[in-house]
Design a protein around this motif. Sequence first.
Motif, PDB file in Angstrom:
ATOM      1  N   ILE A 463       0.841  -1.206   0.000  1.00  0.00           N
ATOM      2  CA  ILE A 463       0.000   0.000   0.000  1.00  0.00           C
ATOM      3  C   ILE A 463       0.872   1.251   0.000  1.00  0.00           C
ATOM      4  N   GLY A 464       1.978   1.209   0.737  1.00  0.00           N
ATOM      5  CA  GLY A 464       2.904   2.339   0.741  1.00  0.00           C
ATOM      6  C   GLY A 464       3.481   2.600  -0.634  1.00  0.00           C
ATOM      7  N   SER A 465       3.798   1.511  -1.361  1.00  0.00           N
ATOM      8  CA  SER A 465       4.325   1.648  -2.715  1.00  0.00           C
ATOM      9  C   SER A 465       3.263   2.212  -3.659  1.00  0.00           C
ATOM     10  N   PHE A 466       2.023   1.787  -3.480  1.00  0.00           N
ATOM     11  CA  PHE A 466       0.929   2.295  -4.309  1.00  0.00           C
ATOM     12  C   PHE A 466       0.732   3.798  -4.091  1.00  0.00           C
ATOM     13  N   ILE A 467       0.808   4.223  -2.838  1.00  0.00           N
ATOM     14  CA  ILE A 467       0.625   5.649  -2.528  1.00  0.00           C
ATOM     15  C   ILE A 467       1.826   6.459  -2.984  1.00  0.00           C
ATOM     16  N   GLY A 468       3.015   5.930  -2.715  1.00  0.00           N
ATOM     17  CA  GLY A 468       4.235   6.626  -3.096  1.00  0.00           C
ATOM     18  C   GLY A 468       4.327   7.991  -2.452  1.00  0.00           C
ATOM     19  N   SER A 469       4.668   8.977  -3.235  1.00  0.00           N
ATOM     20  CA  SER A 469       4.805  10.345  -2.713  1.00  0.00           C
ATOM     21  C   SER A 469       3.539  11.168  -2.934  1.00  0.00           C
ATOM     22  N   ARG A 470       2.486  10.514  -3.402  1.00  0.00           N
ATOM     23  CA  ARG A 470       1.248  11.238  -3.703  1.00  0.00           C
ATOM     24  C   ARG A 470       0.491  11.607  -2.424  1.00  0.00           C
ATOM     25  N   GLY A 471      -0.120  12.760  -2.440  1.00  0.00           N
ATOM     26  CA  GLY A 471      -0.947  13.185  -1.325  1.00  0.00           C
ATOM     27  C   GLY A 471      -2.353  12.631  -1.466  1.00  0.00           C
ATOM     28  N   PRO A 472      -3.197  12.831  -0.456  1.00  0.00           N
ATOM     29  CA  PRO A 472      -4.554  12.261  -0.494  1.00  0.00           C
ATOM     30  C   PRO A 472      -5.404  12.780  -1.643  1.00  0.00           C
ATOM     31  N   ASN A 473      -5.138  13.995  -2.115  1.00  0.00           N
ATOM     32  CA  ASN A 473      -5.922  14.551  -3.213  1.00  0.00           C
ATOM     33  C   ASN A 473      -5.516  13.992  -4.572  1.00  0.00           C
ATOM     34  N   GLU A 474      -4.445  13.224  -4.594  1.00  0.00           N
ATOM     35  CA  GLU A 474      -3.925  12.726  -5.871  1.00  0.00           C
ATOM     36  C   GLU A 474      -4.219  11.244  -6.085  1.00  0.00           C
ATOM     37  N   ILE A 475      -5.044  10.661  -5.234  1.00  0.00           N
ATOM     38  CA  ILE A 475      -5.280   9.218  -5.282  1.00  0.00           C
ATOM     39  C   ILE A 475      -6.773   8.924  -5.320  1.00  0.00           C
ATOM     40  N   SER A 476      -7.138   7.889  -6.052  1.00  0.00           N
ATOM     41  CA  SER A 476      -8.513   7.390  -6.026  1.00  0.00           C
ATOM     42  C   SER A 476      -8.687   6.563  -4.757  1.00  0.00           C
ATOM     43  N   MET A 477      -9.547   7.040  -3.868  1.00  0.00           N
ATOM     44  CA  MET A 477      -9.731   6.327  -2.607  1.00  0.00           C
ATOM     45  C   MET A 477     -10.424   4.974  -2.817  1.00  0.00           C
ATOM     46  N   ASP A 478     -11.300   4.897  -3.815  1.00  0.00           N
ATOM     47  CA  ASP A 478     -11.915   3.610  -4.125  1.00  0.00           C
ATOM     48  C   ASP A 478     -10.847   2.603  -4.524  1.00  0.00           C
ATOM     49  N   GLU A 479      -9.914   3.044  -5.349  1.00  0.00           N
ATOM     50  CA  GLU A 479      -8.847   2.153  -5.803  1.00  0.00           C
ATOM     51  C   GLU A 479      -7.951   1.749  -4.638  1.00  0.00           C
ATOM     52  N   LEU A 480      -7.690   2.687  -3.741  1.00  0.00           N
ATOM     53  CA  LEU A 480      -6.842   2.395  -2.578  1.00  0.00           C
ATOM     54  C   LEU A 480      -7.485   1.330  -1.694  1.00  0.00           C
ATOM     55  N   VAL A 510     -17.696  -0.751   4.162  1.00  0.00           N
ATOM     56  CA  VAL A 510     -16.672  -0.408   3.165  1.00  0.00           C
ATOM     57  C   VAL A 510     -17.116   0.796   2.340  1.00  0.00           C
ATOM     58  N   ALA A 511     -18.377   0.801   1.930  1.00  0.00           N
ATOM     59  CA  ALA A 511     -18.904   1.939   1.169  1.00  0.00           C
ATOM     60  C   ALA A 511     -18.851   3.210   2.010  1.00  0.00           C
ATOM     61  N   GLY A 512     -19.187   3.073   3.292  1.00  0.00           N
ATOM     62  CA  GLY A 512     -19.125   4.218   4.185  1.00  0.00           C
ATOM     63  C   GLY A 512     -17.709   4.738   4.339  1.00  0.00           C
ATOM     64  N   PHE A 513     -16.744   3.837   4.459  1.00  0.00           N
ATOM     65  CA  PHE A 513     -15.336   4.247   4.582  1.00  0.00           C
ATOM     66  C   PHE A 513     -14.894   5.018   3.347  1.00  0.00           C
ATOM     67  N   LYS A 514     -15.243   4.502   2.174  1.00  0.00           N
ATOM     68  CA  LYS A 514     -14.839   5.169   0.942  1.00  0.00           C
ATOM     69  C   LYS A 514     -15.412   6.581   0.856  1.00  0.00           C
ATOM     70  N   ARG A 518     -13.194  10.131   1.256  1.00  0.00           N
ATOM     71  CA  ARG A 518     -13.230  11.126   0.179  1.00  0.00           C
ATOM     72  C   ARG A 518     -13.597  12.494   0.731  1.00  0.00           C
ATOM     73  N   GLU A 519     -14.566  12.535   1.642  1.00  0.00           N
ATOM     74  CA  GLU A 519     -14.937  13.814   2.269  1.00  0.00           C
ATOM     75  C   GLU A 519     -13.750  14.425   3.001  1.00  0.00           C
ATOM     76  N   CYS A 520     -13.077  13.610   3.798  1.00  0.00           N
ATOM     77  CA  CYS A 520     -11.959  14.108   4.602  1.00  0.00           C
ATOM     78  C   CYS A 520     -10.776  14.506   3.731  1.00  0.00           C
ATOM     79  N   THR A 521     -10.639  13.869   2.573  1.00  0.00           N
ATOM     80  CA  THR A 521      -9.571  14.216   1.640  1.00  0.00           C
ATOM     81  C   THR A 521      -9.792  15.597   1.044  1.00  0.00           C
ATOM     82  N   ASN A 522     -11.041  15.938   0.784  1.00  0.00           N
ATOM     83  CA  ASN A 522     -11.345  17.241   0.182  1.00  0.00           C
ATOM     84  C   ASN A 522     -10.913  18.394   1.079  1.00  0.00           C
ATOM     85  N   GLU A 523     -10.798  18.124   2.372  1.00  0.00           N
ATOM     86  CA  GLU A 523     -10.431  19.167   3.325  1.00  0.00           C
ATOM     87  C   GLU A 523      -8.970  19.067   3.744  1.00  0.00           C
TER      88      GLU A 523
END
Length: 618
Positions: A463-480, A510-514, A518-523
Amino acid sequence: MTIVKPEDWLPSPGINLEGKALEVATANASASILAGPGAGKTELLAQRATYLLATGVCPFPKRILAISFKVDAARNLQKRVEQRCSLEFAGRFESLTLHAFAKRIVDQFREALPAHLQPSSDYRVMFPNRDIWEDFGMAYSGEVPTIRNFNNAQMAKIVHEQIPETPLENATTDEEKIRGLWWKHNLSVTRSNITFDMIMLLAAWIIRREETIKSALQNTYSHVFLDEFQDVTDQQYALVKAAFVNSKAVMTAVGDSNQAIMRWAGAKADIFNRFEQDFNAESNRLLFNFRSNKAIVGLINSLARTFDNDYVETEAARIDDPVHENAIEGWVFNTRNDEGLHLAEFIHNELAQNDNLNPSDIVVLARIRVDDVEKRIRDAFQNKEIKIRNEARAVGGIAIQDLVKERIYEFLIAVLKLATNVRVGSPFQVCRDIVADVRGIDINTDRGHSDSLVIVRNLVEDIGSFIGSRGPNEISMDELVDRVLTKITANEFLRAYREYSGGDRFMDAVAGFKEFIRECTNESSTWENCISNMEGNDSVRLMTIHKSKGLEYHTVIFLEFNDDSFWGNEDDVNVFFVALSRAREKIRFSFTKDSRGFNNVGTFIKNLQDAGVKFLSP
C-alpha cells in the motif's frame, strides 16, 4: 497462562477497586448492580472478567458471555477486557449484543426449526419501514379486510408478539391472521426476510424446545454479564431467561435505573426486581461518581430527588478537585441564530483560554434532528474556524459514529496510518490483531508471531508503494481501498467475524469508509490532516443524546431543550439525565424563544432554578 489464587488477585494497574465495587468484582453468586452515572460500570465488568479468568473461577475451557443491549456497549466492553487481560484469557470472553447472540443461535441451529418457521440459510435481516408495512397491508387486504385499520406500530406489535402458534388456516382473530400471513410472507420467499425481533423469537423457540442445545449453551458459559440492563425489553428478557434460568451460570446484571434510554422501545421499569427474583440475585448499589466534578454530581442528586422519592444519592469521588466558577449555566436566546453565534463564540473562547482543552473534549447534544442543528450552526462555527463533526450524519448509508467502530474501518485506517507513517494510536497492533483473526493465526506462538509480522509488513509495503509520494488529493480512494481488500479479502472478514456473516453490513461499512475518506480528503492536503479529520481529533462533537450514552466529555452543551424535542412522557426524565451525566467539568442548558415552547420542560426548568442554576441572556 498463569493462574493466581483468588485471594492474591489484584485489579489491573492504575485501577482502584475498593469496598462494594471490589466485592462485586470478586463475587461468586448472581447479583444485580445499580450504579449511578460515572460509577465505572464498564470497568467494573472488565475487572470482574479479569478476576474470573485469571483465578480460574471461570475454569478452562468455560467461557464468559457478556450480553449488552446496545452495539456501543458491547464493543466498549470487549475492547476493555482485551486491554485488561492477556490474549489467552481474553479469547474466552465474548461480548455480544442480544441481537447478535440470538442470531448466532438461529444461524447455528436453524435446522432445528420446523419447516414453516425455518428461514433460508442466506436470510436477510430487514428493518421494516412505512413502505414495507404499507405494501404488506395492501397485499393482504383481501384476506384480512380489517388490516387497514391497524397502523404500522400496531402491526409491528402483532407480528412480533409471538411466533404464530395457530396454523394460518385455523386462525380465527384478525391478529392471528395478520401474524401468520406476515411470517409466511417473509419466510417462504427464496431468500427469507426476517427482523431481529423475529430472530429473538426463533432463538427462544429453539432453546425452549431443544434440550440438547440449551444444555450445550449452558455448559459453555460459567458466567454471564448483562450490561446496560436498564434498557432491556420484555422480549429480550424472555430470551435471557430461556437460555439461563435454573442453570449453573452465575449472572451479573449491571445498569442505571435513572438512564433507561430505551423506555420508548419497551424497556421495563421493574426489570431489576424481576431479574433478582428469577435468578435469586443479590441487589447491590455503587454510589460513587468518578466522572463528574462535585458541582455536577450535586446537581444530579438534587434533580434526581425531585423525580424519584426512592433515589439514593451518589457521592463525588473527585471531592477535592477544583470546580470552575461557571461550571453550570443556563442560556436563554431570542432566536436559534443568536444561539448558534454565541455557541461558536463560547467554544472559541474556551479553547483559547485552555491549552489542554481539545475541540473533541466538547460535545453538543440534542435529542433529535441533529442534522438540522448542524445546518444552522455550521456557518457560525466556520466563521470561528471551529470544526464540528455530526456523529449522526450518514456516509454511505451508515452513521459516522457507527462506522468508526466497525472492524473493517479500524483495519483500513490502521493500514493507512502505517503506509503513510502517521503513527497516531496503535495502528500496528490493530492491524496485526485483525490479520491474526482473519487468517486464524495464534500470535502467542513464535510461528504465529512471525507469520503475522510478515503479512502486515508485506501489506503495508504494498500500500505504501501504491501511494508513493502522492498526497490524499492525488489518489482514487476507491482504488486504494479495493487494493487493500485484494490482500486481506472480504471473504476472510465474513468468515472471521460473525457480525459480517451476511455480507451486507461489511459492504455498507466499506462503502461508508470510501465516502468518508473522500470527504476528509477534500479538506486535507496531507495524509496526517486527512487521518486527523477522519478521527475527528480537532472537531467538536455533535450527536444525539441516545448515542452519547456511555461517553464523557469535559464540556456538554445541551441544545433543543424545548417542546420540539420533549413530549411530556416519562422517558423525558431518563433522556435528560443521560445528557447531564456526560459532563466532567462544565454543562450548559440552552433555550431559544423561537422554539415551539417550554411547557413540556417546565418542570426541568423550575428544578434547575431551584437547584441554583443561573439562567443568562448572553
